[in-house]
Design a protein around this motif. Sequence first.
Motif, PDB file in Angstrom:
ATOM      1  N   PRO A   1      -6.716  -7.830   7.780  1.00 51.02           N
ATOM      2  CA  PRO A   1      -6.841  -9.244   8.184  1.00 51.02           C
ATOM      3  C   PRO A   1      -5.515  -9.890   8.624  1.00 51.02           C
ATOM      4  O   PRO A   1      -5.506 -10.583   9.644  1.00 51.02           O
ATOM      5  CB  PRO A   1      -7.437  -9.922   6.952  1.00 51.02           C
ATOM      6  CG  PRO A   1      -8.087  -8.823   6.198  1.00 51.02           C
ATOM      7  CD  PRO A   1      -7.264  -7.596   6.441  1.00 51.02           C
TER       8      PRO A   1
ATOM      9  N   ALA B   1      -7.202  -4.605   0.302  1.00 50.04           N
ATOM     10  CA  ALA B   1      -7.862  -3.291   0.238  1.00 50.04           C
ATOM     11  C   ALA B   1      -8.829  -3.002   1.385  1.00 50.04           C
ATOM     12  O   ALA B   1      -9.579  -2.034   1.327  1.00 50.04           O
ATOM     13  CB  ALA B   1      -8.558  -3.056  -1.105  1.00 50.04           C
TER      14      ALA B   1
ATOM     15  N   VAL C   1      -0.908  -6.546   9.604  1.00 49.79           N
ATOM     16  CA  VAL C   1       0.440  -6.068   9.288  1.00 49.79           C
ATOM     17  C   VAL C   1       0.531  -4.538   9.311  1.00 49.79           C
ATOM     18  O   VAL C   1       1.508  -3.960   8.852  1.00 49.79           O
ATOM     19  CB  VAL C   1       0.947  -6.616   7.934  1.00 49.79           C
ATOM     20  CG1 VAL C   1       1.168  -8.124   8.039  1.00 49.79           C
ATOM     21  CG2 VAL C   1      -0.011  -6.303   6.787  1.00 49.79           C
ATOM     22  N   LEU C   2      -0.515  -3.887   9.821  1.00 52.03           N
ATOM     23  CA  LEU C   2      -0.444  -2.434  10.039  1.00 52.03           C
ATOM     24  C   LEU C   2      -0.329  -2.177  11.538  1.00 52.03           C
ATOM     25  O   LEU C   2      -1.040  -2.787  12.335  1.00 52.03           O
ATOM     26  CB  LEU C   2      -1.710  -1.743   9.508  1.00 52.03           C
ATOM     27  CG  LEU C   2      -1.928  -1.722   7.996  1.00 52.03           C
ATOM     28  CD1 LEU C   2      -3.308  -1.149   7.670  1.00 52.03           C
ATOM     29  CD2 LEU C   2      -0.845  -0.901   7.284  1.00 52.03           C
TER      30      LEU C   2
ATOM     31  N   VAL D   1      -3.810   0.794  -2.896  1.00 50.65           N
ATOM     32  CA  VAL D   1      -3.416  -0.611  -2.714  1.00 50.65           C
ATOM     33  C   VAL D   1      -2.917  -1.188  -4.032  1.00 50.65           C
ATOM     34  O   VAL D   1      -3.451  -0.876  -5.106  1.00 50.65           O
ATOM     35  CB  VAL D   1      -4.620  -1.429  -2.182  1.00 50.65           C
ATOM     36  CG1 VAL D   1      -4.209  -2.881  -1.932  1.00 50.65           C
ATOM     37  CG2 VAL D   1      -5.160  -0.803  -0.908  1.00 50.65           C
TER      38      VAL D   1
ATOM     39  N   CYS E   1       1.441  -8.075   3.594  1.00 54.67           N
ATOM     40  CA  CYS E   1       0.228  -7.490   2.995  1.00 54.67           C
ATOM     41  C   CYS E   1      -0.281  -8.389   1.871  1.00 54.67           C
ATOM     42  O   CYS E   1       0.498  -8.900   1.077  1.00 54.67           O
ATOM     43  CB  CYS E   1       0.554  -6.095   2.459  1.00 54.67           C
ATOM     44  SG  CYS E   1      -0.769  -5.349   1.485  1.00 54.67           S
ATOM     45  N   THR E   2      -1.595  -8.593   1.825  1.00 60.42           N
ATOM     46  CA  THR E   2      -2.192  -9.422   0.771  1.00 60.42           C
ATOM     47  C   THR E   2      -2.783  -8.575  -0.356  1.00 60.42           C
ATOM     48  O   THR E   2      -3.249  -9.111  -1.349  1.00 60.42           O
ATOM     49  CB  THR E   2      -3.327 -10.289   1.349  1.00 60.42           C
ATOM     50  OG1 THR E   2      -4.343  -9.407   1.857  1.00 60.42           O
ATOM     51  CG2 THR E   2      -2.836 -11.200   2.465  1.00 60.42           C
TER      52      THR E   2
ATOM     53  N   VAL F   1       0.848  -1.203   0.000  1.00 57.46           N
ATOM     54  CA  VAL F   1       0.000   0.000   0.000  1.00 57.46           C
ATOM     55  C   VAL F   1       0.876   1.243   0.000  1.00 57.46           C
ATOM     56  O   VAL F   1       2.044   1.183   0.393  1.00 57.46           O
ATOM     57  CB  VAL F   1      -0.908   0.052   1.256  1.00 57.46           C
ATOM     58  CG1 VAL F   1      -1.848  -1.142   1.305  1.00 57.46           C
ATOM     59  CG2 VAL F   1      -0.096   0.139   2.539  1.00 57.46           C
TER      60      VAL F   1
HETATM   61  S1  SF4 Z   1      -4.257  -4.209   1.720  1.00 62.20           S
HETATM   62 FE1  SF4 Z   1      -5.148  -5.633   3.225  1.00 62.20          FE
HETATM   63  S2  SF4 Z   1      -3.393  -6.752   3.974  1.00 62.20           S
HETATM   64 FE2  SF4 Z   1      -2.549  -4.942   2.961  1.00 62.20          FE
HETATM   65  S3  SF4 Z   1      -2.346  -3.435   4.592  1.00 62.20           S
HETATM   66 FE3  SF4 Z   1      -4.340  -3.100   3.678  1.00 62.20          FE
HETATM   67  S4  SF4 Z   1      -5.751  -4.317   4.946  1.00 62.20           S
HETATM   68 FE4  SF4 Z   1      -3.661  -5.039   5.388  1.00 62.20          FE
END
Ligand code: SF4
Lengths: 83, 295
Positions: free
Chosen positions: A29, A57, A32-33, A70, A53-54, A11
């Motif tokens: 989910p 979004a 990781v933030l 994202v 990060c997956t 992101v």
């Molecule tokens: S895109 Fe999804 S996995 Fe990546 S930082 Fe945002 S919420 Fe977390």
Amino acid sequence: MTTVVKSRGTVTIDVESCKGCELCIPACPPAVLTMSAPVNKRGYHYPELHPGCTGCAACLMVCPDYCFEVFRFQTPVEHEVPS
Amino acid sequence: MSTIPLGPVLDTAHAPGDGARVVEPKTPALLLTNHHHLCPGCGEPLAIRAIAEAIEDLGLVDTAVCALGIGCYTSFGSTVDIDLVQCLHGRAPSVATGVKRMLPDATVFTLQGDGDMVNEGLQEVLHTAARGESLTAVLVNNGVFGETGGHMTATSVLGQRTKNTIEGRDAEYHGYPILIGDLIAQLEGAAYVARGSVHNAGAVARTTKMVRRAFETQRRREGFSFVEILTMCPTGWFIPTGEGPDYLASTLGEVHIMGELKADGQIRTTEELHAENVRKAAELEAQLARGGLED
Ligand code: SF4
Ligand code: SF4
Ligand code: SF4
């Protein structure tokens, strides 16, 4: 000991627009933030991204200040992370 | 929650180069800036984003006209690139009626808060719905007069603490909340009625679809369409911003039930909506675990 953590996405965060509401933190989910120790010009803590990060979004969908963009990698990026 | 060990902080100031693509939904171009005056953790900017996204997705940018009510969201009037008429408190549905009748090809919608729509101008929205005007009314409902300090509105739920219901809203003294979506769904002239929310990513995605369906209903000239969006107001609720989503789900969300209350001529019962919400929540969790809302 290190583990390999794959980031399927990443992101960008507009740190100066962030108002530190922390809505993005539980929304992520893979969790990781995390919130920063330093503050932005307006005095707010802001989110920082760690590997994993997956690109789902969820952060972008819940941020009232439109701070996120994202991206998905074609090939996941691997990070060596101490475990 | 995951058990991923936290690695170093990554660079998020720059977009990644080749080998990465932007994930939808991009921030709509109709939002001219992300600097706005609403409080940290406010849900209204998310509702506005959902509207802007729906307008862009359906290619309605050139025909959209907004009749704007009065509340915190009003400050978006100068930072969203949509034609708009500023209306007096509660009168937006009547102004929108005039605009739509003069410009039948325009995509006309109101944006109002619960104080504006349900307290100050309840008859306007009811008559507009009953007449079956081919326009869309959008309500951002947080159960308080946010802009003026967090007082009770007609949609505040029983037990809700507000500035003038310190011990919680009491039916005997303050009366019962008006479930405006449910009320409008009963009117013959209302073709599409839905209630969304912005308390998590799945709810935001669902709400954006509801706004899209409402605009489609208008484009097909099927009658009045209505989308209520439950939004967080941590300032007016006197709670930390991070507690906003759970507070919304456990107070307003338990009484003003999310879902499509009327679609394709069918009015749905609260039980049906509840069952659907449970199913959708499970689906969302699975989808996020797979890594995306996009596909
Ligand atoms: S895109 Fe999804 S996995 Fe990546 S930082 Fe945002 S919420 Fe977390
Ligand atoms: S949701 Fe947005 S404004 Fe709130 S802390 Fe996260 S980045 Fe900042
Ligand atoms: S008072 Fe409530 S509705 Fe108004 S901007 Fe602040 S959080 Fe949003």
